[in-house]
Design a protein around this motif. Structure first.
Motif, PDB file in Angstrom:
ATOM      1  N   UNK A   1       0.827  -1.207   0.000  1.00 14.54           N
ATOM      2  CA  UNK A   1       0.000   0.000   0.000  1.00 14.54           C
ATOM      3  C   UNK A   1       0.861   1.256   0.000  1.00 14.54           C
ATOM      4  N   UNK A   2       1.980   1.221   0.742  1.00 15.67           N
ATOM      5  CA  UNK A   2       2.865   2.389   0.797  1.00 15.67           C
ATOM      6  C   UNK A   2       3.543   2.638  -0.540  1.00 15.67           C
ATOM      7  N   UNK A   3       3.895   1.551  -1.256  1.00 11.13           N
ATOM      8  CA  UNK A   3       4.602   1.699  -2.520  1.00 11.13           C
ATOM      9  C   UNK A   3       3.664   1.949  -3.697  1.00 11.13           C
ATOM     10  N   UNK A   4       2.380   1.658  -3.517  1.00  3.96           N
ATOM     11  CA  UNK A   4       1.424   1.796  -4.622  1.00  3.96           C
ATOM     12  C   UNK A   4       1.434   3.202  -5.208  1.00  3.96           C
ATOM     13  N   UNK A   5       1.406   4.207  -4.346  1.00  7.33           N
ATOM     14  CA  UNK A   5       1.374   5.597  -4.804  1.00  7.33           C
ATOM     15  C   UNK A   5       2.609   6.373  -4.340  1.00  7.33           C
ATOM     16  N   UNK A   6       3.671   5.664  -4.039  1.00 10.61           N
ATOM     17  CA  UNK A   6       4.876   6.311  -3.526  1.00 10.61           C
ATOM     18  C   UNK A   6       5.575   7.105  -4.619  1.00 10.61           C
TER      19      UNK A   6
END
Length: 318
Positions: free
Chosen positions: A182-187
């Protein structure tokens, strides 16, 4: 620390214990426990199975990778790349990597279950090179099988197997934890790049790099003789607690980052590998917003000289 010399060398001390070998049977399941033993007890050891000296600590391995006294090897991003490659259009490479990743992601988006290693990671590196050099994809795969890829795409850019393994490892770690995914999805790109570097550090695709000394070289634990074959244990160096905090943990926000798979100089192969990782993640999440690992699946890393997940089963629809 006693310098462990090969049996039969005149004047060599007899080691009280035999150093473990990184290629001994059974090591492939978890080489990192063996690496820890080598770092702590045998910083310089001779391995009769590899017929080479072993260096396992970060300081020694990092120095050897760029020391001119360790010849017979090349790593993308090392100094020879500065003069060995033609100028590349970074914007064009970025567009090629992005386009190829999105095409591949959309091809698999509608399936109930997919192996990302076989259906995505295997194809993306070859596809980006094919597009970058203007060769039809089917011809690039034929050239790869015929060992002509390097002549067409360049020595570093044609290292498709290494990029494939590195990409599979990166995606395995990115998807392994729901909060991390989830953190990397829109990072932002910088955060994705940090996660990419962390994957290369913790589970490098190239575990062992072979070199040969041209003269005597002092290292931790003793002195390497001239003309000695040396196995640089990159996988061990990446888990060295003298260099990294909590080295066995995967921390995509790590502030003591570092990796030894690639050098730090300008190289289209290094650039392309990073772009493939970035756009692979973007494309997969864009095409499959609910992407997650298949029920009960855990990636199994295999390999001794090179290492990566054997498969990466996911459910595109969540």
């Amino acid at each position: 620390m006693t310098q462990h010399l090969p049996t039969g060398v005149p004047g060599a001390p007899v080691p009280r214990t035999v150093p473990p070998s990184p290629v001994q049977p059974g090591t492939g399941r978890d080489p990192y426990r063996l690496y820890r033993t080598l770092r702590e007890e045998y910083p310089l050891a001779y391995d009769p199975l590899l017929r080479a000296w072993l260096l396992s600590r970060y300081a020694d391995v990092a120095a050897a990778l760029t020391d001119a006294r360790f010849g017979h090897g090349h790593r993308p991003g090392d100094p020879p790349c500065a003069t060995g490659h033609q100028d590349v259009d970074e914007t064009e490479l970025r567009e090629v990597a992005e386009r190829t990743a999105y095409v591949l992601a959309r091809r698999i988006a509608g399936r109930p279950q997919v192996d990302l290693v076989a259906e995505f990671c295997h194809w993306l590196p070859a596809g980006t090179v094919a597009a970058a050099v203007g060769v039809p994809y089917r011809d690039m795969m034929r050239l790869v099988r015929g060992r002509a890829a390097s002549a067409l795409a360049g020595r570093c850019t044609a290292q498709l197997a290494v990029r494939e393994k590195a990409l599979a490892t990166f995606l395995a770690h990115a998807l392994d934890d729901p909060d991390r995914a989830a953190a990397l999805r829109d990072a932002p790109d910088d955060d994705v790049a940090r996660a990419w570097t962390e994957a290369l550090r913790r589970d490098p695709p190239v575990q062992i790099a072979m070199r040969r000394t041209s003269s005597e070289v002092p290292v931790g634990g003793g002195v390497l003789p001239a003309g000695a074959p040396v196995a640089l244990l990159i996988g061990s160096a990446g888990r060295d607690p003298e260099r990294f905090r909590e080295p066995d943990a995967f921390d995509h926000r790590r502030d003591d980052a570092g990796q030894l798979t690639y050098g730090t100089g300008p190289c289209p192969g290094v650039l392309l590998a990073a772009l493939e990782a970035r756009y692979a993640l973007r494309a997969l999440f864009d095409a499959m917003p609910k992407l997650r690992p298949a029920d009960g699946f855990r990636p199994e890393f295999t390999g001794l000289i090179t290492r990566a997940p054997r498969s990466l089963l996911v459910r595109p629809g969540g």
